[in-house]
Every structure is written in C-alpha cells, then in structure tokens.
Design an enzyme around this catalytic site. Structure first.
Site, short mmCIF file in Angstrom:
data_model
loop_
_atom_site.label_atom_id
_atom_site.label_comp_id
_atom_site.label_asym_id
_atom_site.label_seq_id
_atom_site.Cartn_x
_atom_site.Cartn_y
_atom_site.Cartn_z
CG HIS A 14 -5.64 0.89 7.85
ND1 HIS A 14 -4.76 0.08 7.36
CD2 HIS A 14 -5.49 2.06 6.83
CE1 HIS A 14 -4.43 0.69 6.20
NE2 HIS A 14 -4.89 1.83 5.98
CD GLU A 197 -3.04 -0.66 0.05
OE1 GLU A 197 -2.13 0.10 0.16
OE2 GLU A 197 -4.41 -0.19 -0.32
N1 ADE Z 1 -3.54 6.68 1.56
C1 ADE Z 1 -4.92 6.76 1.97
N2 ADE Z 1 -5.22 5.60 1.82
C2 ADE Z 1 -4.13 4.62 1.36
C3 ADE Z 1 -4.03 3.26 1.10
N3 ADE Z 1 -5.01 2.29 1.24
N4 ADE Z 1 -2.67 2.79 0.72
C4 ADE Z 1 -1.60 3.66 0.72
N5 ADE Z 1 -1.88 4.73 0.91
C5 ADE Z 1 -2.91 5.51 1.23
ZN ZN Z 2 -4.29 3.01 4.31
#
Ligand code: ADE
Ligand code: ZN
Length: 330
Positions: A14, A197
């Site tokens: 990631h 997230e």
């Molecule tokens: N683009 C870059 N980092 C990101 C993240 N943590 N969450 C969503 N989009 C992203």
């Molecule tokens: Zn990301």
C-alpha cells in the site's frame, strides 16, 4: 530493533507513488518545470503537512503532484522510492498510481506510465526489487471516468497487476464502481480497494461483495463489526494497514490507540505499509518502528507481519515460499 526491521525481507502492498514525493524533489521538479509553488522552501512545505482528516491531506497531495510533468519526473519519483525500499528490506512492492491525477491536468496517460515502468524495470535489474503496479481510480470522480481510464490502460495491460480505488472515501461507496470492477476482472486484473479508512465497516462489506476485491486497503474500521472481523479471519483477507497515515489523518488520535496488533493477534492478515511516506513521516521501516515504540511490537509479531505481506502479495506461490523462509531465518 531498527537493524532487525531493515534486514527483515518484506513486501509493501500500500504505497501511492505520488505520496512518495519528498519536499526536496517537489522543489527540484517545480524549478525544472517552471512551476511556482506556494512554499518558499522545504521547511515551509513540511510545516504545511498538518492534517485533520483525509480531505485535508488529499488537497495538498493533488497540489504537490502538479509538479510531475515529464516522463523523467515520474522516473525520478519512482526511482527515489525504490532506493528507500532497498535501504529498508522491501524486496517486493505493489505501488499504486492514480492516472487521473495527471490526465485531469492534461498530462497524457503514456507519460506517467512510461516513466514509472522504466524505473520499476531498472529497480528489478539493479536493486533486485520486484514490483507489480496497481492502477488506482479516483473515487470522487464518476464511474464513467474510471471506465475511460481503464480503457486507456488496456494497451499497457501487461504493466499492471490490479486495479484499486482511492481518494475521498466517505460519500463514495464501493458500489459506485461495480461495473468498472466487473470489467477489470473480466480483463484479468486483480482487484483491491481502499475501504474502512474513514468510511464505515459497511464499505469493507461493499468492497468484498460488490467489487469482489482480493484484499482491502486500510480496513481498520472493520474492528467495529464482529461479523466482518470473523469473515476476514475465516476468508484470510489481507488488510494493508498504514499506521503513520492513520495517526497523521486522525483515524486514530495516538499510535497507542492503534488496533493493528489486536487484529494480528486475533488472526487477521494485517500488513504494515507507508501509504504516502513523504507526507506522513516515514517509509515502511518507520511504520514498523512506530508500532514497536508505541505498542511494544515484538520481533515475533514483526516476522508475522512480514510473512503476511508476502502471503498477501500477488507474487507466485513458489516465490512467496522462498521469501518467507528468509523471513523465518531473520
Ligand atoms: N490517496 C493517497 N493516499 C490515500 C489514502 N490514504 N486514502 C485515500 N486516498 C489516498
Ligand atoms: Zn492509500
């Protein structure tokens, strides 16, 4: 612990290439391309990196990506990231890049992909780091725009292993992209998506059921839903967790509140990743070290996290087994 972590073979699953743009390179590219940034120097850039949520960060991240103009710029960005990998024991990486971040501002699709893929190839030959690139759609844009991006990628089909989904999560649920994921799957792409997230556990269900993803990016809010947790354990679904990102973007107020090791100990296939290291204070090694400092992560746990990163990768099984035996001997 630092030497142990740096020597531990691991994969990064990631990482947004645009998020590895260090302030020094941002300034250098701005000068090279005649772009005026709203910052006088590196210190001013670093001072601007205070975020209260994901959107605060994304606004600055898209602005920063504006200095990337030529194939050479994308090569330099990717090459700098691979050198960090080399220094920190990352033997395999599956980075994202967002074509739309660049095509939306008039940079042709082929410019970014040529620069990035040339650097990844050189990384394999000169640094011994294997890499599989992931084409990521911006979820704040429409599904039609994602379908169009997928169509532009098809002539470069062999350069990508998977499609992904990132950008502003809340209000842009996975179900918005059902058709594009079905098409990507039919074209033979693996599938991943950011979910859970900032968005709720329901978005993780959506990514699994509506998009049919092979792994979940972040997914930390799954812990709020016991049924989902059991599913992740039973189906051995990999979560690509990014601890420093989560504290910088206030998903957790403090690293001591982070739940990654609880999930690990319950048998969830969590992994450690850096997300946007130039913005969040560290690469994969610093993320492992932060877990040791705040949560007392042991060497046994670190080895398991590294094994999970290899098992969660898209590497062939034999190659996975070769690296895992090295991890267990570290
Ligand atoms: N683009 C870059 N980092 C990101 C993240 N943590 N969450 C969503 N989009 C992203
Ligand atoms: Zn990301």
């Amino acid at each position: 612990m630092k030497d142990f972590i740096d020597q531990l073979p691991k994969a990064e699953l990631h990482l947004h290439l645009e998020g590895s743009l260090e302030p020094e390179l941002m300034l250098q590219l701005a000068t090279r391309n005649g772009i005026t940034l709203p910052y006088a120097d590196v210190n001013e850039i670093r001072r601007a990196y205070q975020f209260n949520n994901l959107q605060d960060f994304l606004d600055i991240y898209y602005q920063g990506a504006g200095v990337l103009q030529t194939e050479q710029d994308f090569f330099d960005l990717t090459w700098a990231y691979l050198q960090r990998c080399k220094a920190q024991g990352v033997v395999h990486t599956e980075p994202f890049y967002d074509p739309q971040t660049h095509t939306e501002r008039g940079i042709p699709f082929e410019v970014a992909i040529h620069g990035i893929s040339a650097a990844l190839k050189q990384g394999e030959v000169e640094l011994g780091i294997s890499s599989y690139l992931i084409l990521s759609f911006l979820r704040h844009l429409s599904e039609e725009a994602a379908l169009d991006t997928l169509a532009q990628a098809l002539p470069y089909r062999d350069l990508f292993v998977a499609v992904g989904l990132d950008s502003s999560e809340v209000g842009n649920p996975p179900e918005k992209f059902t058709r594009v994921y079905a098409k990507a799957k039919a074209e033979g792409f693996k599938c991943v998506a950011h979910a859970g997230e900032e968005g709720p556990a329901a978005y993780v269900w959506g990514a699994l059921d509506a998009l049919g993803v092979d792994r979940i990016d972040h997914g930390v809010r799954s812990i709020e839903d016991p049924t989902l947790m059991q599913r992740l354990i039973d189906e051995e679904i990999t979560l690509t967790v990014c601890p420093l990102s989560n504290t910088k973007l206030r998903v957790f107020d403090d690293m001591r509140d982070h739940t990654i090791l609880q999930m690990l100990d319950r048998g969830v296939k969590v992994t450690v990743n850096s997300d946007d290291p130039a913005y969040f204070g560290g690469y994969v090694g610093e993320n492992y070290l932060a877990l040791h400092a705040a949560l007392g992560m042991t060497k046994v746990q670190a080895r398991q996290l590294a094994v999970n990163s290899i098992e969660g990768s898209f590497l062939p099984l034999l190659e996975q087994q070769r690296i895992i035996s090295q991890i267990l001997n570290t």
